[in-house]
Structure formats: structure tokens, C-alpha cells
Scaffold this active site. Structure first.
Site, PDB file in Angstrom:
ATOM      1  N   HIS A  71       3.510   3.515  12.909  1.00 27.77           N
ATOM      2  CA  HIS A  71       2.416   4.352  13.416  1.00 27.77           C
ATOM      3  C   HIS A  71       2.855   5.241  14.582  1.00 27.77           C
ATOM      4  O   HIS A  71       2.002   5.787  15.279  1.00 27.77           O
ATOM      5  CB  HIS A  71       1.204   3.507  13.821  1.00 27.77           C
ATOM      6  CG  HIS A  71       0.529   2.812  12.685  1.00 27.77           C
ATOM      7  ND1 HIS A  71      -0.806   2.478  12.703  1.00 27.77           N
ATOM      8  CD2 HIS A  71       0.983   2.380  11.483  1.00 27.77           C
ATOM      9  CE1 HIS A  71      -1.133   1.865  11.574  1.00 27.77           C
ATOM     10  NE2 HIS A  71      -0.051   1.797  10.820  1.00 27.77           N
ATOM     11  N   ASP A  74      -0.572   4.283   0.877  1.00 32.13           N
ATOM     12  CA  ASP A  74      -1.113   5.214   1.865  1.00 32.13           C
ATOM     13  C   ASP A  74      -0.439   5.010   3.217  1.00 32.13           C
ATOM     14  O   ASP A  74       0.100   3.938   3.508  1.00 32.13           O
ATOM     15  CB  ASP A  74      -2.633   5.068   2.000  1.00 32.13           C
ATOM     16  CG  ASP A  74      -3.067   3.682   2.454  1.00 32.13           C
ATOM     17  OD1 ASP A  74      -2.479   2.687   1.976  1.00 32.13           O
ATOM     18  OD2 ASP A  74      -3.991   3.570   3.282  1.00 32.13           O
ATOM     19  N   HIS A 110       0.835  -1.198   0.000  1.00 29.79           N
ATOM     20  CA  HIS A 110       0.000   0.000   0.000  1.00 29.79           C
ATOM     21  C   HIS A 110       0.866   1.242   0.000  1.00 29.79           C
ATOM     22  O   HIS A 110       1.954   1.276   0.597  1.00 29.79           O
ATOM     23  CB  HIS A 110      -0.968   0.010   1.181  1.00 29.79           C
ATOM     24  CG  HIS A 110      -0.344  -0.044   2.536  1.00 29.79           C
ATOM     25  ND1 HIS A 110       0.018   1.094   3.238  1.00 29.79           N
ATOM     26  CD2 HIS A 110      -0.005  -1.085   3.340  1.00 29.79           C
ATOM     27  CE1 HIS A 110       0.533   0.747   4.417  1.00 29.79           C
ATOM     28  NE2 HIS A 110       0.540  -0.567   4.495  1.00 29.79           N
ATOM     29  N   GLU A 148      -5.241   0.859   2.480  1.00 28.42           N
ATOM     30  CA  GLU A 148      -4.990  -0.199   3.456  1.00 28.42           C
ATOM     31  C   GLU A 148      -5.124   0.313   4.872  1.00 28.42           C
ATOM     32  O   GLU A 148      -5.618  -0.401   5.756  1.00 28.42           O
ATOM     33  CB  GLU A 148      -3.588  -0.775   3.234  1.00 28.42           C
ATOM     34  CG  GLU A 148      -3.364  -2.135   3.899  1.00 28.42           C
ATOM     35  CD  GLU A 148      -2.893  -2.041   5.342  1.00 28.42           C
ATOM     36  OE1 GLU A 148      -2.909  -3.062   6.048  1.00 28.42           O
ATOM     37  OE2 GLU A 148      -2.503  -0.933   5.775  1.00 28.42           O
TER      38      GLU A 148
END
Length: 383
Positions: free
Chosen positions: A351, A70, A68, A135
Site C-alpha cells: 500500500h 484487485d 485477490h 478484497e
């Protein structure tokens, strides 16, 4: 010519702020490179999501390289020590949103495919890319939609390598060969509000909800198996009352989640919940269910064998199979019968603020991928 082509591409991708569902030109950059490498490019726009499907090769089994473009939001930039979209390198580390999850591995996959195609332009079998910008978001108009589109065309993926960050303490020390399913539920219990001094005139919705949650928490769902840990039940949200200390709540709400193995099904979990609801006078029909993904597993096979050999060659050690962690887009690909694994950089900073990986790992990962592709296609697809 740069000595670090995969690292250069990773930095170029990180500099494009593709916060889900935005692609911010990442797929344009990749499509141009893949087209030069002989891939047929198809751009697929579903809703607000950009997807890319690219194939090279004429016939035979299909190996799909998936990922992905994104990323999750970076949050306040001032809380980062470096600009989250500058792709800076400091002390041997590549910093930026998507450095670990997962623009570096996407870059490594692209460079590996370019090198393989240059060395073997007439290779047997087919090599494909499936990239999405959905995703990290709802994951409705991304890989899931592309798989439906492929099914309508009669296209089947035989092997899928996802570049998700799978490593724990050393590069490629862990392969994800499956993932647990994820089932979410939201329940609203309705009773009757009243004064705490007159409980006989009220029906405490929170008491009934807590009784239900206690039973679900204490329930032994299963013991896991050789590949999966025991099914996990977790309450993530609980709300009741008006804020006043002398009011019995007439409504209570909870949100909870199961991470489950193939030992469970959606139906088996729901059946247990319905039984406990009956015990506590809770309306099971008021539960809102949402399935994020069913469990999937690739126990053994040519893809895992090729990955193990590539990792041993480039890293000098054996890798470990794991199904730990969250879920991935593999949940949309595995049900078609494909062998699916995830192999990517260290996941320690995904993250997080100051997301980063070792800069040298990007090109090392490209080497692992190139060897994996060559091993699988060379030894499995040549008849």
C-alpha cells in the site's frame, strides 16, 4: 520457455491496472492457464465484482488456493520513481502496485498448481482456486459472496492457503495462522449549543463524549492469549463544534475501532460500551455498528505442518506463526471449518509508493507452494 515463469506471470498481472473493484483482465489470463491445467472454470459476477472459482480433481478433501486480483489505488504516478503499472525490475526488485499485495503470490500459486498438476494429473483430493477483485474494497461481493454461493451448492473447503504478504524480514519467515476481529462504531452525542460564558445554559456534547472515550480507552478489555495480543481500542475520528472559539458544541461525533481476539465477542464489547454510555448520559441506541470480520485461528493441523516442512526445505529455517496485522478474506473462509493460513512475500512496502519485492522471491514462493501442495495432498489425502 522462460526461466522465471512465476515472475513473468506476476509482471503480466501488475501491468493490468486492476484497482478495486476492477479486475482489468487478470482473471481472464489466469482462467486460460488453469483451464489448460485441467481446472473446471466458473466465473462468478456479483454486483460490480469479478470472481473466479476453479476446481481440479474428482473427489476427496479440497485444498483451496485463494487470493485477490484487485489492488489499492496507486496515487499520483509522479510520486513513484517508476510507473506503478509497468512492472519494472531494477536492482533485483520487482516494482509495481500489487507486487507485494498480492499479484506476485497469485502468480506463484498458479504456477505451483500448474506444475503439480503436470507431475500428478491423477492426484487424490481436489485442488481449487478462489480469486476475487473485491478484497481491497468493501469485500461484500467478493469472497464473502462466493462462500455463500459455495454453501448453497453444498461445497466445503477443507484447507485454504491465502497468498497474502505475511513475511516480515525474510521470505516465508512468518505464517499468518489467524487474524483479529475488527469492529467499528460511529457515535453521535447530542447536547445543547450555547455561549462558552454561560455554560449553565448549554450542554457540552463534546465533554460527555470525551468522558466516554476516556473510559473506553482506559478499559482493560483482556490480556490476550497464546495466539492473540490484547484487544485494542482506537479512536480514529473526532469532530465537534462550529469552528468558533466561543460556542459550546451541541453535537459531537467519534469513530472508533476494536481489534479483538476470540476472548471477546461483538456482544461483550457492546455491553461494556452501553454501560459506559449510561454513566455519561450518552444514548447508546444512536451508535452505528459495523463488523468488518470476526476473529479466526488455526492453531495446528496438516496445513500448518505442510507449510512448515515446505519452508524448511526451500528456505532452510523455521517459520513463525502470527496473528498480527489487519484482516483478510480468511475471515470469510475459516468460519466454515476450514484450516486457513496466509503465506506470501514480504509486506514491508504494501500500500506504499514504490511497492516492491525481491524479484527472485516470486519463483522461490512458487517452489514453496508446490512443495506445500504436494506434501499436503500426498501425505494427508492418500488413504
Amino acid at each position: 520457455m522462460s526461466e522465471s515463469p512465476a515472475l513473468d506471470l506476476a509482471r503480466a498481472l501488475i501491468r493490468r491496472p486492476s484497482v478495486t473493484p476492477e479486475d482489468a483482465g487478470c482473471q481472464d489470463l489466469i482462467a486460460e492457464r488453469l483451464a489448460r491445467a485441467g481446472f473446471a472454470i466458473e466465473r462468478l459476477r456479483f454486483g460490480p465484482v469479478d470472481n473466479l472459482w476453479a476446481v481440479a480433481g474428482d473427489s476427496g478433501p479440497l485444498l483451496c488456493l485463494a487470493g485477490h486480483t484487485d489492488v489499492v489505488p496507486a496515487g499520483p504516478a509522479e510520486q513513484w520513481t517508476r510507473d506503478p503499472f509497468a512492472a519494472e525490475i531494477a536492482d533485483g526488485r520487482l516494482y509495481g502496485r500489487g507486487a507485494a499485495d498480492m499479484k506476485s503470490s497469485v502468480a506463484a500459486l498458479v504456477v505451483a498448481a500448474e506444475r503439480f498438476r503436470t507431475a500428478h494429473p491423477d492426484h487424490p483430493g481436489r485442488l481449487a482456486f478462489l480469486l476475487t477483485s473485491d478484497e481491497e474494497g468493501p469485500a461484500v461481493d467478493g469472497t464473502q459472496a462466493v462462500m455463500s454461493w459455495l454453501a448453497e451448492r453444498g461445497e466445503r473447503i477443507d484447507f485454504c492457503l491465502l497468498g497474502e504478504p505475511s513475511s516480515t524480514t525474510q521470505l516465508a519467515d512468518t505464517i499468518k495462522n489467524g487474524r483479529r476481529g475488527s469492529l467499528n462504531a460511529c457515535i453521535r452525542v447530542r447536547g445543547r449549543q450555547g455561549h462558552v460564558a454561560y455554560p449553565q445554559r448549554a450542554d457540552n456534547a463534546l465533554h460527555r463524549l470525551i468522558g466516554l472515550l476516556n473510559d473506553l480507552t482506559a478499559h482493560r478489555w483482556d490480556d490476550g492469549d497464546a495466539f492473540f495480543p490484547p484487544t485494542s481500542f482506537q479512536v480514529s475520528h473526532l469532530h465537534a463544534g462550529t469552528g468558533a472559539e466561543n460556542i459550546i458544541p451541541g453535537e459531537a461525533e467519534a469513530v472508533f475501532n476494536w481489534r479483538f481476539s476470540p476472548l471477546q465477542s461483538v456482544e461483550s464489547i457492546q455491553s461494556v460500551v452501553h454501560d459506559y454510555c449510561d454513566c455519561h448520559g450518552v444514548d447508546a441506541g444512536a451508535i452505528e455498528w459495523r463488523l468488518s470480520g470476526r476473529p479466526f485461528i488455526t492453531t495446528e493441523g496438516a496445513l500448518i505442518d505442510a507449510a512448515r516442512r515446505a519452508i524448511r526445505r526451500h528456505c532452510g529455517y523455521d517459520t513463525t506463526l502470527s496473528t498480527a496485522g489487519g484482516t483478510s478474506d480468511g475471515r470469510f473462509i475459516a468460519p466454515t471449518g476450514a484450516e486457513v493460513i496466509e503465506l506470501g512475500p514480504l509486506n514491508a512496502s504494501i500500500h506504499q509508493l514504490d511497492e516492491h519485492i525481491e524479484a527472485a522471491h516470486v519463483d522461490r514462493l512458487a517452489g514453496i507452494y508446490e512443495t506445500l501442495i504436494g506434501t499436503l495432498i500426498g501425505e494427508l489425502l492418500i488413504d
